[in-house]
Design a protein around this motif. Structure first.
Motif, PDB file in Angstrom:
ATOM      1  N   ARG A  29      -5.307  23.960   7.645  1.00 30.22           N
ATOM      2  CA  ARG A  29      -4.580  24.002   8.922  1.00 30.22           C
ATOM      3  C   ARG A  29      -5.307  24.833   9.973  1.00 30.22           C
ATOM      4  O   ARG A  29      -5.046  24.674  11.176  1.00 30.22           O
ATOM      5  N   THR A  30      -6.196  25.721   9.543  1.00 36.63           N
ATOM      6  CA  THR A  30      -6.817  26.685  10.454  1.00 36.63           C
ATOM      7  C   THR A  30      -8.261  26.334  10.787  1.00 36.63           C
ATOM      8  O   THR A  30      -8.780  26.780  11.808  1.00 36.63           O
ATOM      9  N   ALA A  31      -8.939  25.552   9.946  1.00 32.35           N
ATOM     10  CA  ALA A  31     -10.335  25.192  10.198  1.00 32.35           C
ATOM     11  C   ALA A  31     -10.472  24.561  11.588  1.00 32.35           C
ATOM     12  O   ALA A  31      -9.560  23.861  12.040  1.00 32.35           O
ATOM     13  N   PRO A  32     -11.554  24.853  12.282  1.00 32.05           N
ATOM     14  CA  PRO A  32     -12.769  25.544  11.843  1.00 32.05           C
ATOM     15  C   PRO A  32     -12.720  27.074  11.998  1.00 32.05           C
ATOM     16  O   PRO A  32     -13.762  27.718  11.886  1.00 32.05           O
ATOM     17  N   ASN A  33     -11.551  27.617  12.237  1.00 32.80           N
ATOM     18  CA  ASN A  33     -11.427  29.069  12.393  1.00 32.80           C
ATOM     19  C   ASN A  33     -11.026  29.734  11.071  1.00 32.80           C
ATOM     20  O   ASN A  33     -10.415  30.798  11.058  1.00 32.80           O
ATOM     21  N   ASP A  34     -11.398  29.108   9.945  1.00 35.10           N
ATOM     22  CA  ASP A  34     -10.904  29.573   8.662  1.00 35.10           C
ATOM     23  C   ASP A  34     -11.531  30.882   8.180  1.00 35.10           C
ATOM     24  O   ASP A  34     -11.075  31.449   7.185  1.00 35.10           O
ATOM     25  N   HIS A  35     -12.538  31.395   8.876  1.00 39.89           N
ATOM     26  CA  HIS A  35     -12.998  32.742   8.535  1.00 39.89           C
ATOM     27  C   HIS A  35     -11.895  33.777   8.790  1.00 39.89           C
ATOM     28  O   HIS A  35     -12.006  34.918   8.315  1.00 39.89           O
ATOM     29  N   TYR A  36     -10.852  33.379   9.495  1.00 40.49           N
ATOM     30  CA  TYR A  36      -9.686  34.237   9.721  1.00 40.49           C
ATOM     31  C   TYR A  36      -9.142  34.802   8.407  1.00 40.49           C
ATOM     32  O   TYR A  36      -8.602  35.908   8.372  1.00 40.49           O
ATOM     33  N   PHE A  37      -9.283  34.050   7.306  1.00 39.82           N
ATOM     34  CA  PHE A  37      -8.704  34.463   6.027  1.00 39.82           C
ATOM     35  C   PHE A  37      -9.636  35.347   5.196  1.00 39.82           C
ATOM     36  O   PHE A  37      -9.234  35.814   4.134  1.00 39.82           O
ATOM     37  N   ASN A  38     -10.880  35.540   5.636  1.00 40.05           N
ATOM     38  CA  ASN A  38     -11.800  36.354   4.854  1.00 40.05           C
ATOM     39  C   ASN A  38     -11.308  37.793   4.760  1.00 40.05           C
ATOM     40  O   ASN A  38     -10.695  38.320   5.696  1.00 40.05           O
ATOM     41  N   LEU A  39     -11.580  38.426   3.647  1.00 38.63           N
ATOM     42  CA  LEU A  39     -11.160  39.802   3.386  1.00 38.63           C
ATOM     43  C   LEU A  39     -12.379  40.714   3.378  1.00 38.63           C
ATOM     44  O   LEU A  39     -13.459  40.321   2.925  1.00 38.63           O
TER      45      LEU A  39
END
Length: 488
Positions: A29-39
């Protein structure tokens, strides 16, 4: 650039865990901004192992990472023959390199974020380790923060990259900080903290408790008992969704900003002290005090008296799961009737509802999605709270005597609000994240500026702090909160 080898014994095939399904869907749902979930995590080596040569740190880091099978995984597209299988986990031959396609399933399709996928646990992967320098130990903190941001600043290559990135900050040729960036498909925040503990112990030449087996979790989830537990939870979600307002944020208030999701951070020692004081007074928890305040804000925005918030549940109640580096967390459903006159009247109900939410946080994600889509179809409108709450602290109540009102108010001038980097895509309209720095709490909000323009978003978090702090002195009328939200 250095590399460390992460090695382990191949494990038996098993399905992806429900937690992995949940974060994979969120990535879609978030791609291409999925680095948002990186820890990210940063570790200062213990004094007892300093000065620490880089070569020693690399060897010990590899040993710590090798303890955890999830750090040897990759996500690949599900084979066409398994397209009806939402995800399964298999193990290729021992010694397979991360970049080698040998041993993978035939007839694979291209991997789409959030699409049909399974997971492979490899026997041997390589992790690149960046090395940077700082002039002294004070500067090392800032350098490590910058490095962490850089390491986590792009999405992981789910098919061809290890789910961990690492870096070392050197001062005078010795390691002053160890920096990790982790893919959320390999671990949740609690697992990241466990990994950091294991790295610290490895630097001292020690090992932590047995890490547990993430595949045992997957096996329990597909068992008869696991399916029955999931079905009961899903039934409770569906029943609640039938009675909820369609969303908590339905009023478009402005044209969205060019970068649509703004991120604000309120760091407040007073909020930390006040929540601890209220939790002790009302025999509840800091987390449920903050959930109550968040729910009151959310309900006030819509002018109603019932709030629904998706709260992140760690799912580590079973002792066998407590030391797992794995993605176990899922969303729980927290609801609260906010019709009370005074904030104190919400605290015990919020405590009870938070316990209910924790029990609702482990389920087959795909089955839940199907059930909630059916509820939306029944009602003729999409039903989703569009707001979430994630208390990322490991310890709830600080030890010792509860803070006094005088201590709370003395700390109030130290409150700081600042904007962080906005996000172009987040699959929510209001997201709250709570972290701790000593006695201070940081309440971070990410808001969709179409529904929560920047000024309103800042007013939200300041109103939350004011509500909680004022409740330490006595009555904190919720009408005042509603007035503050209306005026924003």
């Amino acid at each position: 650039m250095h590399r460390v080898a992460v090695r382990g014994t191949p494990v038996a095939a098993a399905p992806l865990t429900w937690g992995q399904h949940a974060i994979w869907a969120a990535i879609g749902r978030t791609a291409p901004n999925d680095h948002y979930f990186n820890l990210t995590r940063v570790l200062t080596p213990p004094d007892r192992c300093r000065p620490l040569p880089a070569a020693d740190a690399l060897d010990r880091l590899g040993a710590a990472l090798s303890r955890h099978p999830t750090l040897r995984t990759r996500i690949v597209a599900a084979p066409a023959a398994d397209s009806d299988d939402p995800g399964r986990q298999r193990v290729p031959a021992a010694g397979l390199d991360r970049g080698d396609d040998a041993g993978t399933c035939p007839a694979t399709r291209s991997l789409a974020p959030g699409g049909p996928a399974h997971q492979e646990i490899l026997a041997d992967v390589g992790v690149a380790v960046r090395t940077v320098t700082a002039v002294d130990d004070t500067a090392a903190d800032r350098t490590a923060d910058i490095l962490a941001t850089e390491l986590a600043g792009t999405a992981f290559g789910y098919e061809d990259e290890a789910p961990v990135r690492a870096g070392l900050v050197l001062v005078g040729g010795a390691v002053a900080r160890v920096v990790l960036a982790l893919c959320h498909l390999a671990t949740d925040g609690h697992g990241a903290d466990i990994l950091l503990r294991d790295v610290r112990l490895a630097l001292l030449g020690r090992t932590g408790p047995p890490p547990g087996d993430p595949l045992a979790v997957a096996a329990e989830e597909v068992s008869a008992a696991g399916r029955a537990r999931s079905d009961a939870v899903i039934g409770a979600w569906a029943d609640t969704y039938r009675a909820l307002p369609p969303s908590m944020f339905t009023t478009a208030r402005a044209e969205p900003q060019p970068v649509r999701w703004w991120v604000g951070r309120l760091t407040s020692p007073a909020l930390g002290l006040a929540t601890a004081a209220l939790a002790a007074r009302h025999r509840t928890s800091v987390s449920s005090v903050l959930l109550a305040a968040t729910a009151a804000l959310v309900a006030a925005d819509g002018g109603g008296d019932r709030a629904a918030v998706l709260t992140i549940v760690g799912n580590r109640f079973d002792p066998s799961r407590r030391d797992l580096v794995a993605t176990l967390s899922q969303e729980g459903l927290f609801t609260l009737d906010t019709a009370a006159d005074d904030f104190a009247g919400l605290l015990r109900p919020a405590w009870r509802e938070s316990l209910r939410a924790y029990r609702s946080g482990s389920y087959d994600q795909a089955a839940l999605d199907d059930a909630l889509a059916a509820v939306s179809a029944e009602r003729g409108t999409t039903v989703h709270p569009m707001c979430c709450f994630n208390d990322m602290r490991l310890v709830d109540l600080p030890p010792g005597t509860p803070p006094t009102a005088e201590q709370v108010h003395a700390a109030r001038p130290d409150t700081v609000f600042a904007w962080a980097t906005p996000q172009p895509q987040v699959a929510c309209r209001f997201c709250a994240h709570v972290t701790a720095d000593g006695p201070a709490l940081t309440y971070q909000v990410t808001g969709d500026t179409r529904y929560l323009p920047p000024a309103r978003l800042e007013a939200f978090v300041r109103a939350l702090e004011d509500l909680v702090v004022s409740a330490v002195d006595g009555p904190a009328p919720l009408a005042r909160l509603r007035s503050a939200v209306v005026a924003a």
